[in-house]
Design an enzyme around this catalytic site. Structure first.
Site, PDB file in Angstrom:
ATOM      1  N   GLY A  67     -11.610  24.277 -38.949  1.00  0.00           N
ATOM      2  CA  GLY A  67     -11.169  25.573 -39.441  1.00  0.00           C
ATOM      3  C   GLY A  67     -10.521  25.657 -40.804  1.00  0.00           C
ATOM      4  O   GLY A  67     -10.208  26.766 -41.232  1.00  0.00           O
ATOM      5  N   CYS A 114     -15.012  28.937 -43.871  1.00  0.00           N
ATOM      6  CA  CYS A 114     -15.041  28.787 -42.417  1.00  0.00           C
ATOM      7  C   CYS A 114     -14.174  29.868 -41.781  1.00  0.00           C
ATOM      8  O   CYS A 114     -13.060  30.127 -42.238  1.00  0.00           O
ATOM      9  CB  CYS A 114     -14.509  27.411 -42.017  1.00  0.00           C
ATOM     10  SG  CYS A 114     -14.468  27.131 -40.229  1.00  0.00           S
TER      11      CYS A 114
END
Length: 347
Positions: free
Chosen positions: A181, A186
């Site tokens: 993450g 992302c």
């Protein structure tokens, strides 16, 4: 349900405390490292920075350009075997020593990787790359890859916790890729609520991996050269970069024009853009976990590479590390609430 109370940190939460140094110049700092990987026995030396295996970063052109700086490139998995063959035939072995072959975990991925690796013995690295490295299927694939390629350095990821890092090393990985993450394109943390602040993930996974003789890559979260130094200071053996290397002539992204200005598209590999390009769209059972952004064209990547490596050398001089290998031992992090004076950033 349980809650871990101890604070987890990202790169923006800390600075490196300066220390007395005997170094007279940044030029005295040695950035190259030498590794002998535990599982495969593969020996490698170079600057342990890696261009990410994204199709707008990890291109053949990027590999050729960054090899000039002794930097690795994880070539994305969407090149055909024919394209690989043409690249290998036209590329000297000195470049191929800095090339990583990327693969997924399907049977088709496995067979394609076998074909690519059979083309040249100079290819020493395999990156088994999935968004979620916590599945049993992934661990089994790593074991299968180790049995199939006992003499290749195997990278496996992504994970963010020590126990999974250990499991992948015990399954056959030489190097574990750490990060869920933190990437600039992302959206996993937004879409799923899952993630781990990158610096804490690096510190914890490095401790776990090094205890078993393994290595780790810090993958994601670096936005400036100082973040690269923090990742190495936290114990990363390698640092993988995506957004910092995107938008260059060698990046391979689609160029678009708006109001007379040219931009290059950059997107996450779980984004709608990536899935439309490679798998015919977003499957009905899932959500896209990446975004697409337009980056101003940044010219040749060599200028950015020099900037990153220059910042890394400078960081080493501030703490008295004559070699990159020494940076972790010389690093003390201090928690902060500000990173820089941004008074002119809005002008």
């Amino acid at each position: 349900m349980r809650i871990e109370e101890d604070l987890k940190l990202g790169f923006k939460d800390v600075l490196i405390r300066p220390k007395r140094s005997t170094l007279k110049s940044r030029s005295e700092v040695e950035l190259a490292r030498q590794f002998t990987f535990k599982q495969s026995g593969v020996q490698w030396s170079g600057v342990p920075v890696i261009a990410a295996n994204m199709d707008t970063v990890g291109t053949f052109g990027m590999a050729k350009a960054l090899a000039e700086f002794d930097i690795l490139t994880a070539v994305h998995k969407h090149y055909s075997v024919q394209e690989w063959q043409e690249f290998l035939n036209a590329t000297p072995e000195s470049v191929l020593q800095h090339v990583i072959v990327s693969t997924g975990t399907s049977d088709a991925d496995f067979n394609k990787t076998k074909e690519i690796l059979a083309l040249s013995p100079a290819l020493k690295f395999i990156c088994i790359d999935v968004a979620n490295g916590y599945s049993e299927h992934f661990v089994q694939f790593v074991s299968k890859a180790r049995e199939t390629w006992p003499d290749k350095a195997i990278i496996a990821g992504n994970v963010v916790t020590g126990e999974m890092c250990e499991e992948l090393i015990l399954a056959g990985a030489d190097i574990v890729k750490v990060g869920i993450g933190p990437g600039s394109v992302c959206t996993t943390r937004v879409k799923t609520g899952v993630g781990y602040p990158q610096l804490s993930a690096v510190i914890e996974c490095a401790d776990a991996a090094h205890g078993l003789g393994g290595r780790i890559i810090s993958d994601g979260g670096c936005t400036v050269p100082g973040d690269v130094a923090k990742a190495f200071g936290g114990g990363a053996d390698f640092v993988m970069l995506g957004g910092m290397l995107a938008g260059h002539e060698e990046s391979g992204g689609t160029v678009v024009e708006e109001d007379g200005e040219k931009f290059m598209l950059f997107y996450g590999m779980s984004s709608e853009s990536a899935m439309n390009r490679h798998v015919g769209g977003v499957a009905q059972y899932r959500a896209a976990e990446g975004k697409t952004v337009k980056l101003p064209l940044r010219g040749p990547v060599e200028n950015t590479a020099r900037d990153i490596l220059g910042g890394l050398r400078s960081a080493c001089t501030y703490v008295g590390a004559s070699r990159l290998k020494e940076l972790t031992k010389r690093t003390t992090f201090i928690r902060v609430q500000e990173q820089e004076n941004r008074v002119f950033n809005t002008l």
